[in-house]
Design a protein around this motif. Structure first.
Motif, short mmCIF file in Angstrom:
data_model
loop_
_atom_site.label_atom_id
_atom_site.label_comp_id
_atom_site.label_asym_id
_atom_site.label_seq_id
_atom_site.Cartn_x
_atom_site.Cartn_y
_atom_site.Cartn_z
N SER A 96 27.04 62.64 41.66
CA SER A 96 28.40 63.17 41.70
C SER A 96 29.39 62.11 41.26
N THR A 97 30.36 62.52 40.44
CA THR A 97 31.39 61.61 39.97
C THR A 97 32.71 61.85 40.71
N THR A 98 32.66 62.56 41.82
CA THR A 98 33.87 62.82 42.59
C THR A 98 34.42 61.51 43.14
N PRO A 99 35.69 61.20 42.86
CA PRO A 99 36.26 59.94 43.37
C PRO A 99 36.24 59.90 44.89
N GLN A 100 35.93 58.72 45.43
CA GLN A 100 35.91 58.54 46.87
C GLN A 100 37.33 58.30 47.39
N PRO A 101 37.61 58.68 48.63
CA PRO A 101 38.94 58.43 49.18
C PRO A 101 39.20 56.93 49.29
N PRO A 102 40.46 56.52 49.21
CA PRO A 102 40.76 55.08 49.26
C PRO A 102 40.66 54.52 50.67
N LEU A 139 30.02 45.68 37.05
CA LEU A 139 30.11 44.37 36.41
C LEU A 139 30.18 43.21 37.39
N LEU A 140 30.71 43.42 38.58
CA LEU A 140 30.71 42.36 39.58
C LEU A 140 29.30 42.20 40.14
N PRO A 141 28.92 41.00 40.58
CA PRO A 141 27.58 40.80 41.12
C PRO A 141 27.37 41.61 42.40
N PRO A 142 26.11 41.94 42.73
CA PRO A 142 25.83 42.72 43.94
C PRO A 142 26.31 42.05 45.22
N THR A 143 26.52 40.74 45.18
CA THR A 143 26.99 40.03 46.38
C THR A 143 28.36 40.48 46.84
N VAL A 144 29.12 41.12 45.94
CA VAL A 144 30.46 41.62 46.31
C VAL A 144 30.34 42.88 47.16
N GLY A 145 29.25 43.62 46.99
CA GLY A 145 29.04 44.84 47.78
C GLY A 145 29.65 46.07 47.14
N THR A 146 29.98 47.03 47.99
CA THR A 146 30.53 48.31 47.54
C THR A 146 32.01 48.19 47.25
N VAL A 147 32.40 48.56 46.04
CA VAL A 147 33.80 48.45 45.62
C VAL A 147 34.53 49.76 45.92
N GLN A 148 35.70 49.65 46.53
CA GLN A 148 36.54 50.81 46.84
C GLN A 148 37.99 50.48 46.49
N GLY A 159 35.76 44.90 48.27
CA GLY A 159 34.31 44.85 48.12
C GLY A 159 33.72 44.57 49.50
N THR A 160 32.80 45.41 49.95
CA THR A 160 32.25 45.30 51.32
C THR A 160 30.75 45.09 51.26
N LYS A 161 30.29 44.03 51.93
CA LYS A 161 28.86 43.70 51.95
C LYS A 161 28.51 43.09 53.30
N ASP A 162 27.54 43.69 53.99
CA ASP A 162 27.05 43.17 55.28
C ASP A 162 28.18 42.96 56.28
N THR A 167 38.66 40.91 49.34
CA THR A 167 39.78 41.56 48.65
C THR A 167 39.71 41.24 47.16
N ILE A 168 39.80 42.29 46.35
CA ILE A 168 39.77 42.16 44.89
C ILE A 168 41.14 42.58 44.37
N MET A 169 41.75 41.71 43.58
CA MET A 169 43.04 42.02 42.97
C MET A 169 42.85 42.07 41.45
N PHE A 170 43.10 43.26 40.88
CA PHE A 170 42.95 43.46 39.43
C PHE A 170 44.28 43.96 38.89
N SER A 171 44.89 43.17 38.01
CA SER A 171 46.23 43.49 37.53
C SER A 171 46.30 43.40 36.01
N VAL A 172 46.91 44.44 35.40
CA VAL A 172 47.26 44.42 33.97
C VAL A 172 48.74 44.73 33.93
N ARG A 173 49.55 43.70 33.78
CA ARG A 173 50.99 43.84 34.00
C ARG A 173 51.76 43.44 32.74
#
Length: 281
Positions: A96-102, A139-148, A159-162, A167-173
């Motif tokens: 399923s490609t349904t977006p997950q809730p934030p 693209l991020l390594p598995p050590t980052v865990g699940t990205v939301q 990114g949540t793991k164990d 916290t991941i900050m991605f900006s195109v400004r």
């Protein structure tokens, strides 16, 4: 004087000759008999061909049913082993490609969240986040865990793991005057590395100690089109765990076509406001 039997008695050899002559005269005018053996042989061949054709058609029908059954029926490994027949299972349905809730984050005093945006702007930012999540996840390594994504602002992801959250900050400004990314400098324990992206764009990565200096943060920055691009992964403070991403890994991510496609889309249709800098006093 002899008896009637004596009058009609004929030697054996003479009788045979007389009978044969009579038969020859009787059949002399009849047409020749057809070649029954040849006709029978031809009929037998035609019948044999029909039988072979019927058997072949039945085998093809059975084979077709076998293929259809192999696709339609589920695979039973135990039965396969005992019968020696291997069924080919139907391909699994796509995930399923349904977006997950934030992830919900309560704004700090004086801070606003995406919930306060006009509906159209909020939908635009959420759409970008939903496109960014699978790209960052792959693209991020598995050590980052699940990205939301989060609902605080368009730049923030988790990114949540164990049980640890990074916290991941991605900006195109859109670039403002004097806001172009500065080269990474190896000062205060920061370790730098750089690479050249497609189009001759130079990207800088840095791993730097933060907070009490026992943990590190990994950062990426470069300029694309009319925008400043940055990506950072923060440590997990509670467990004193550094960001589980190296400079080499984040630079490889920057080269990936899927990541650059996201950057290109946000540069053409920004989801953030132009960065303003305070004038120097």
């Amino acid at each position: 004087m002899g008896t009637n039997e004596d009058l009609y008695a004929v030697p054996d050899d003479t009788a045979v000759v007389l009978v044969r002559d009579a038969m020859d005269r009787t059949t002399a005018d009849l047409p020749p008999l057809p070649d029954l053996v040849g006709a029978a042989r031809a009929q037998g061949r035609r019948r044999k061909a029909r039988v072979r054709f019927a058997i072949g058609g039945g085998a093809l029908a059975v084979a077709a049913l076998g293929v259809a059954g192999a696709v339609a029926l589920p695979v039973d490994n135990d039965k396969q082993k005992s019968s020696g027949v291997i069924n080919v299972a139907a391909p699994p349905s796509s995930p399923s490609t349904t977006p997950q809730p934030p992830v919900h984050i309560t704004p700090s005093p004086g801070e606003t969240s995406m919930a306060h945006l006009p509906p159209a702007e909020r939908a635009k930012q959420e759409d970008f986040q939903n496109r960014a999540v699978p790209v960052l996840q792959s693209l991020l390594p598995p050590t980052v865990g699940t990205v939301q994504r989060t609902d605080l602002n368009v730049r923030m992801y988790h990114g949540t793991k164990d049980g640890k959250t990074f916290t991941i900050m991605f900006s195109v400004r859109p670039s403002g005057p004097g806001t172009n990314p500065k080269p990474c400098l190896e000062v205060k324990g920061q370790v730098c590395k750089k690479t050249v992206l497609p189009g001759g764009i130079q990207a800088h990565a840095g791993t730097a100690p933060i907070n009490n200096g026992n943990v590190t943060e990994t950062r990426l920055s470069f300029h694309y089109g009319r925008s400043d691009v940055s990506l950072s992964i923060s440590p997990h403070d509670e467990s004193n765990t550094s960001a589980p991403v190296t400079n080499d890994q984040i630079l490889e991510l920057a080269k990936a076509p899927a990541f650059l496609d996201l950057v290109k889309a946000a540069d053409a249709d920004p989801v953030e406001k132009e960065q303003k800098t305070a004038p120097a006093s």
